[in-house]
Design an enzyme around this catalytic site. Structure first.
Site, short mmCIF file in Angstrom:
data_model
loop_
_atom_site.label_atom_id
_atom_site.label_comp_id
_atom_site.label_asym_id
_atom_site.label_seq_id
_atom_site.Cartn_x
_atom_site.Cartn_y
_atom_site.Cartn_z
N ALA A 194 11.02 -19.50 -25.04
CA ALA A 194 11.95 -20.63 -24.92
C ALA A 194 11.24 -21.96 -24.63
CB ALA A 194 13.00 -20.33 -23.86
N ALA A 195 10.50 -22.03 -23.52
CA ALA A 195 9.92 -23.32 -23.15
C ALA A 195 8.77 -23.72 -24.06
CB ALA A 195 9.45 -23.27 -21.69
N ALA A 230 0.60 -13.58 -25.43
CA ALA A 230 -0.01 -12.28 -25.10
C ALA A 230 0.70 -11.13 -25.81
CB ALA A 230 0.03 -12.07 -23.59
N SER A 259 8.95 -16.63 -30.11
CA SER A 259 10.20 -17.24 -30.55
C SER A 259 11.33 -16.23 -30.74
CB SER A 259 9.94 -17.97 -31.88
OG SER A 259 11.06 -18.70 -32.27
N CYS A 293 17.52 -12.64 -24.49
CA CYS A 293 18.92 -12.39 -24.11
C CYS A 293 19.64 -11.51 -25.12
CB CYS A 293 19.69 -13.71 -23.98
SG CYS A 293 18.98 -14.82 -22.77
N TYR A 324 11.24 -17.45 -35.38
CA TYR A 324 10.06 -17.76 -36.18
C TYR A 324 9.00 -16.69 -36.01
CZ TYR A 324 11.60 -22.54 -37.08
OH TYR A 324 12.30 -23.63 -37.50
N TRP A 372 48.72 -25.62 -17.64
CA TRP A 372 47.82 -25.97 -16.54
C TRP A 372 46.61 -25.05 -16.65
CZ3 TRP A 372 49.04 -30.22 -13.82
CH2 TRP A 372 50.38 -30.62 -13.80
#
Lengths: 447, 447
Positions: free
Chosen positions: B12-13, B35, B40, B44, B63, B435
Site C-alpha cells: 500500500a504505502a 522481500a 501491489s 484485505c 501490478y 431520520w
C-alpha cells in the site's frame, strides 16, 4: 386549561411538529386537521406501491387517526378543510368534506404545514381522465386503479424527482413509457454528467426519453387522454403523469395576512414563527435557508419538512430550537441506479455568482475483484480559489447514493476539496475501494 | 543524472509513494525492493480468496513487476531482502532470497514502507504445522493448501480485524470454527454494543465464540497442530489462525539509527520524513497522528498506509504535501453483518481523559415497508459538555458500514452532536429512513 394547538396538514412537518411537541410537553392539547383521507403517510413510497413492490397503501401509513389518539394522545381530523384563519380571534373556519358542514375551532397556537401542490401546465387536455399528478396517497390509489385497466402506453411529462420515480414504477408494471423533458437533461437537481447516467438507466430499461421536447397538448376521446402532442409529433398515451413542478400551498396564510418570502413560501424565522403571533409554519409551505448560499429557498423535500416540523414542535413545547437550513440533500432511485445529490450543482453555483468548478470521475463502489463491484460516478462542485466544497452528486448501484451524506457533512463542516482529499474514509473490499470515489474526485480537483 | 529513489516494501504505502512520485516527476528513477514474491496486492482481499469468493490470487494483484515497469516505468525486485541501511553512504545492503547473493544499491532518497509483522503469542506450540498468521499473500496460499486437506476444525486465536474476517472465511469453506478471545468482547476497535452484534453474527453462523478465554498452548502430534488448550479445557483444531496483534517492522530503521516514536513505529513529520536526511517512512511502519487526540499512533490500516504513501510520493516529486493524520476509520464484514468505526471508542475516549459519553440506538437502514429493510445499530461517542463528536460505530446489513464516512467527515469538520442532529442526510425509501440512524442517535444524545 390546557393550551390548544391546531396543526393544519398531517404529514411530514405537521405530524413531526405535533409528535415532538406532545412528547416534550404531554399537557398540550393538539389537533391535526387534514383535508385528505389519510395522515402520516410516506408519499415517497407511492411509486413502490404503484409498481407493486409495496403490497398495500397501509404499509405506507405510520399512524391512523385512531392509533395516533391512542398511542400519542394527539387528535387528527381527516377530510377536514381549513377555509380561513381568523388570526385576531385565534380561530379557524373549517369545513367537513363529508357532511359539508362548517364549524370553527379556537387555538392558542397554530402550525401551518400545508405542503405543496403540483403545478398543472397551461396546456390543453390536462383535465382529461387518466391524467395524474402525485402528491397525495389517493393519487397512488387512482393510478393503481388506472393500471388495472391495463393501459398500453404511459407518458410522463417532466423528469423531476416524481417524474423519474414514477416513470420507473410504471415501466416495472409492464406499461410502455415515454418521458418528456423540456430541458437538455432530466433531473435538474444534478449536473449533466449525472443526468446522463439517469437517462442511460431509463433507456436501458426501455423507456423512451425525449429531451428538449416540451409537451404542447394532451388529446383525448370520451374525456379520456389518448395521446400527447409534442414538438416531435404525437405519441399515443392512455395514462399521463405530470411532474412539471410544485408550488407551496400558501393561500390560507396569504388570506390571513401572513407574509410570504421571496421564494414564494411562507416567511418564517429559524424557529419556524411567521410574522403573526402564535402562528408557525413548517414543511414545504414554509421558506427555509440554503446552507451554502444563505439565501431563502422553497424546499420540496420530506427531510426538510420533517426537520422543520421537529424544530417547530420543540418551540411549541417551550424549548428554544432553530433550524439551520438545507443543503437539499436528496436520493433518487431509477431502476438499479441510485443517485444522491447535495448542495449546489455547478449550474446553480455559477448562477449564484460563485467562481465554481466541477470535476466528475468514474470509479468503482467496491474492490474490482468483488463479484458485485460496480461503477460509481461522482461530481464535485467547489470554489476554484479556496476549494470550498459547494455540492456533490453520486450515481451508482445498490446503496451508492447514500454516500452523498459524507459530502453533505463535509459541506456543513465547511471542508475544502483538500480536506476531502485527505479525509479518512473507510475501506474493506466488499464495501469500498481503497480510495473512495469522492476522494478520487477531490484528488483530480486539486491537480 | 536521474535521481535514484529506493523503496523498501512494495505494498500500500510503498507502491502508492512510488506511483505518485513517478506520475508527478517522470524523471525519477524508482526501484521497489520487496522481500516477498509479490508486490501491489490487496492483503484485505485474502479472506475472500480463502473463502473462495475471489477465484485467484491474481485477482488481488494490481501490478506485477513486469506490468509496473512497462506501464508505470517503476522497477520492482521481489524476493529481495534489504539487510541494512548505510545512511552515511546512502546505500542499501541487500540479499537475493533466491540466489542468496548479497549486493548493494545506492540511493539519493529512500522510502521505508516495511509495514507490520504479526505478533506470535508466547505460548507453546506456535511453531507447529498448520498454525498461521495472515499478513502476506503467501499466507493465503498456504491456508488454501491446508484447506484442501480438509481440516475438520479450525481455531482462531484473537478477534481483531484479521481474526474476524478469517473466522468467517474459514466457516464459509465448511470448517467448524472456534474463536478464542481473551477480552470481554471481540474487536476492541468498537464498543461493547457493536461487538455484541458481531458476536451474534458469528454464533448465528455456527462459530463457537469463547470470550474471556485466553489460549494457553497449542498441542500437536507429528509436528502438526491438533488441539488448543484454553482456560475452559481443550478444543480440537487441526488448523489454527493467530491474530493477537501486529507490530511495526522497524528493525532496519532502528539499526540505521533512525528514531522511533512513542508508539513504537518510525517517527516521521507530516511530510513523512524521518530524522535522517533523505529517508522517508510511510505506511504501517511509520507513526501517524490521531486526528481527535493529536497523539502519535501506530495505525495498522491499509487506508492510512496508502494516504501516507501518497504524501511521501508528492514530497519526493517536489511538492509540499502533509498528511494530517488518521481517525482509524475502518470497515469490517462478518458474514452478512457490515461494521464501520471511526474516531475514538468510549473506552479509548475515557482512557484519554475526555469527559466522554456514548449513546447507542437500534434503527433501520431503509424504510420499514421496503422488502430488504434491516436493522442498523449506531453508537456515537461525544464530549458531554460541548457535545463534540469523538467517534462513531455502525453495524448493519449490506452497505450500512460505509455510512461511517459521514461520521468521519463530521469529526474531521469538528461538528457536535447538535450539528449531527440537524444535518441534511439524504432520504429515499429504498436506501434510507426519513431520520438517519446517526441523526436519531444524535437526537438521543441531546436529551
Amino acid at each position: 386549561m390546557r393550551e390548544r394547538i391546531l396543526v393544519v396538514g398531517g404529514n411530514a412537518a405537521g405530524m413531526t411538529a405535533a409528535g415532538r411537541a406532545k412528547r416534550l410537553q404531554p399537557d398540550l392539547d393538539i389537533t391535526i386537521l387534514e383535508a385528505s383521507s389519510f395522515i402520516s403517510y410516506s408519499i415517497c413510497g407511492v411509486p413502490y406501491w404503484v409498481s407493486g413492490l409495496v403490497g398495500s397503501h397501509q404499509d405506507l401509513i405510520a399512524y391512523t387517526p385512531q392509533r395516533l389518539a391512542q398511542e400519542r394522545g394527539i387528535q387528527a381530523r381527516c377530510r377536514t378543510r381549513v377555509e380561513a384563519i381568523l388570526p385576531g380571534r385565534r380561530r379557524l373556519a373549517c369545513r367537513s368534506m363529508d357532511s359539508d358542514e362548517t364549524f370553527q375551532l379556537d387555538y392558542d397556537r397554530l402550525v401551518l404545514s400545508t405542503g405543496y401542490r403540483p403545478v398543472r401546465p397551461r396546456i390543453e387536455g390536462c383535465e382529461l381522465g387518466n391524467v395524474f399528478t402525485v402528491s397525495r396517497l389517493e393519487d397512488g390509489r387512482r393510478l393503481r386503479e388506472c393500471l388495472q385497466r391495463r393501459p398500453a402506453a404511459a407518458a410522463v411529462v417532466g423528469g423531476g424527482y416524481i417524474g423519474l420515480m414514477m416513470a420507473a414504477a410504471l415501466a416495472e408494471t409492464g406499461v410502455r413509457v415515454t418521458l418528456f423533458e423540456k430541458g437538455r437533461h432530466v433531473f435538474s437537481a444534478v449536473d449533466d454528467e449525472i443526468a446522463e447516467r439517469i437517462e442511460g438507466a431509463l433507456t436501458g430499461r426501455g423507456i423512451a426519453v425525449k429531451l428538449r421536447c416540451p409537451v404542447r397538448a394532451l388529446h383525448g376521446t370520451d374525456g379520456m387522454v389518448r395521446s400527447v402532442a409534442c414538438s416531435e409529433g404525437t405519441v399515443a398515451a392512455d395514462l399521463v403523469l405530470i411532474d412539471v413542478g410544485v408550488l407551496p400551498r400558501t393561500e390560507l396564510a396569504q388570506e390571513a395576512g401572513i407574509a410570504l418570502g421571496i421564494s414564494g413560501a411562507i416567511s418564517v424565522d429559524r424557529r419556524g414563527q411567521t410574522d403573526l403571533p402564535g402562528i408557525y409554519a413548517a414543511g414545504n409551505c414554509a421558506e427555509t435557508v440554503h446552507l451554502v448560499t444563505n439565501e431563502p429557498v422553497f424546499s420540496t423535500l420530506g427531510t426538510s419538512a420533517a426537520r422543520q416540523g421537529r424544530v417547530v414542535g420543540e418551540n411549541l413545547a417551550g424549548l428554544r430550537s432553530e433550524y439551520p437550513g438545507t443543503l437539499e440533500t436528496a436520493l433518487e432511485k431509477v431502476f438499479d441506479l441510485s443517485v444522491g445529490r447535495t448542495g449546489l450543482t455547478l449550474r446553480q453555483a455559477l448562477l449564484k455568482g460563485y467562481a465554481a468548478k466541477s470535476v466528475t470521475v468514474d470509479a468503482r463502489d467496491r474492490a474490482a475483484y468483488f463479484p458485485d463491484s460496480g461503477p460509481v460516478r461522482v461530481t464535485l462542485v467547489y470554489e476554484s480559489g479556496a476549494g470550498r466544497l459547494l455540492g456533490a452528486q453520486i450515481a451508482g448501484g445498490a446503496d451508492a447514493a447514500k454516500r452523498i451524506d459524507s459530502a453533505a457533512l463535509a459541506i456543513q463542516g465547511r471542508l475544502t476539496v483538500r480536506d476531502l482529499a485527505q479525509a479518512d474514509f473507510g475501506y474493506a473490499p466488499p464495501f469500498a475501494t481503497l480510495w473512495d470515489p469522492l476522494q478520487i474526485a477531490a484528488h483530480i480537483a486539486l491537480r
